[in-house]
Motif scaffolding. Sequence first.
Motif, short mmCIF file in Angstrom:
data_model
loop_
_atom_site.label_atom_id
_atom_site.label_comp_id
_atom_site.label_asym_id
_atom_site.label_seq_id
_atom_site.Cartn_x
_atom_site.Cartn_y
_atom_site.Cartn_z
N GLN A 15 5.36 -38.15 9.77
CA GLN A 15 6.62 -37.42 9.93
C GLN A 15 6.96 -37.44 11.41
O GLN A 15 6.18 -37.04 12.27
CB GLN A 15 6.48 -36.00 9.42
N LEU A 16 8.17 -37.94 11.72
CA LEU A 16 8.63 -38.07 13.10
C LEU A 16 9.73 -37.06 13.38
O LEU A 16 10.60 -36.82 12.54
CB LEU A 16 9.22 -39.46 13.35
N ARG A 17 9.71 -36.51 14.58
CA ARG A 17 10.84 -35.71 15.06
C ARG A 17 11.63 -36.64 15.95
O ARG A 17 11.15 -37.11 16.98
CB ARG A 17 10.35 -34.48 15.83
N VAL B 266 15.56 -32.38 13.62
CA VAL B 266 15.73 -33.58 12.79
C VAL B 266 14.37 -34.25 12.65
O VAL B 266 13.79 -34.72 13.62
CB VAL B 266 16.75 -34.57 13.40
N LYS B 267 13.87 -34.30 11.41
CA LYS B 267 12.58 -34.95 11.13
C LYS B 267 12.80 -35.98 10.04
O LYS B 267 13.67 -35.84 9.19
CB LYS B 267 11.57 -33.92 10.65
N MET B 268 12.01 -37.01 10.08
CA MET B 268 12.08 -38.03 9.04
C MET B 268 10.67 -38.49 8.70
O MET B 268 9.78 -38.50 9.56
CB MET B 268 12.96 -39.21 9.47
N LYS B 269 10.48 -38.85 7.46
CA LYS B 269 9.18 -39.32 6.99
C LYS B 269 9.24 -40.84 6.85
O LYS B 269 10.14 -41.37 6.19
CB LYS B 269 8.87 -38.68 5.64
N ILE B 270 8.29 -41.52 7.48
CA ILE B 270 8.26 -42.99 7.43
C ILE B 270 6.85 -43.45 7.10
O ILE B 270 5.88 -42.70 7.21
CB ILE B 270 8.72 -43.62 8.76
N SER B 271 6.73 -44.68 6.72
CA SER B 271 5.43 -45.29 6.44
C SER B 271 4.71 -45.58 7.75
O SER B 271 5.33 -45.88 8.77
CB SER B 271 5.64 -46.59 5.67
N ARG B 272 3.39 -45.49 7.73
CA ARG B 272 2.61 -45.83 8.94
C ARG B 272 2.86 -47.26 9.37
O ARG B 272 2.88 -47.57 10.56
CB ARG B 272 1.12 -45.63 8.70
N SER B 273 3.03 -48.15 8.42
CA SER B 273 3.22 -49.57 8.76
C SER B 273 4.57 -49.82 9.43
O SER B 273 4.79 -50.90 9.98
CB SER B 273 3.09 -50.44 7.51
N ALA B 274 5.48 -48.84 9.39
CA ALA B 274 6.79 -49.00 10.04
C ALA B 274 6.72 -48.65 11.52
O ALA B 274 7.72 -48.79 12.22
CB ALA B 274 7.83 -48.13 9.35
N ILE B 275 5.57 -48.23 12.01
CA ILE B 275 5.43 -47.92 13.44
C ILE B 275 5.06 -49.19 14.18
O ILE B 275 4.06 -49.84 13.89
CB ILE B 275 4.38 -46.82 13.66
N ALA B 276 5.89 -49.56 15.14
CA ALA B 276 5.68 -50.79 15.90
C ALA B 276 4.67 -50.58 17.02
O ALA B 276 3.91 -51.48 17.35
CB ALA B 276 6.99 -51.31 16.45
N GLY B 277 4.70 -49.40 17.63
CA GLY B 277 3.77 -49.15 18.72
C GLY B 277 4.05 -47.82 19.39
O GLY B 277 5.00 -47.10 19.04
N LEU B 278 3.21 -47.50 20.34
CA LEU B 278 3.38 -46.29 21.13
C LEU B 278 4.41 -46.54 22.22
O LEU B 278 4.51 -47.65 22.74
CB LEU B 278 2.05 -45.87 21.75
N GLN B 279 5.16 -45.49 22.56
CA GLN B 279 6.13 -45.61 23.65
C GLN B 279 5.37 -45.67 24.97
O GLN B 279 4.39 -44.98 25.17
CB GLN B 279 7.05 -44.39 23.69
#
Length: 115
Positions: free
Chosen positions: A88-90, A95-108
């Motif tokens: 879950q990302l803010r 505003v929060k959204m739930k995404i799949s772990r595999s949709a994370i490209a990397g750390l900022q």
Amino acid sequence: MFVILEAVMPVNPALLAQAPGQPNSLFANPLFVLIPIMAIFYFLIIMPAQRRQKKVAEMLKELKNGDKVITTGGIYGTIVGLEDDSVQLRIADQVKMKISRSAIAGLQTEPPKES
């Protein structure tokens, strides 16, 4: 005519087996050329891709609350909740959204601080 030449000069069957103009060398066998090409392909393409995939899998496994990430869709956010296969990302205040772990490209990456 061939009969006459054969009678004068007998033909060696070993010479007939080898095509004229073809060298009898180690590299005439295509297998000896194919193996080094496959080795080069493995070391230049497959092995770096496997290393990159292991790094991404390790990064996804080590995610924690408060990490700032970027998704594959280009959305920047902060992790506020973790589940087995989703995050879950803010992305903004309230505003929060739930995404799949595999949709994370990397750390900022932190931008360099100006002094």
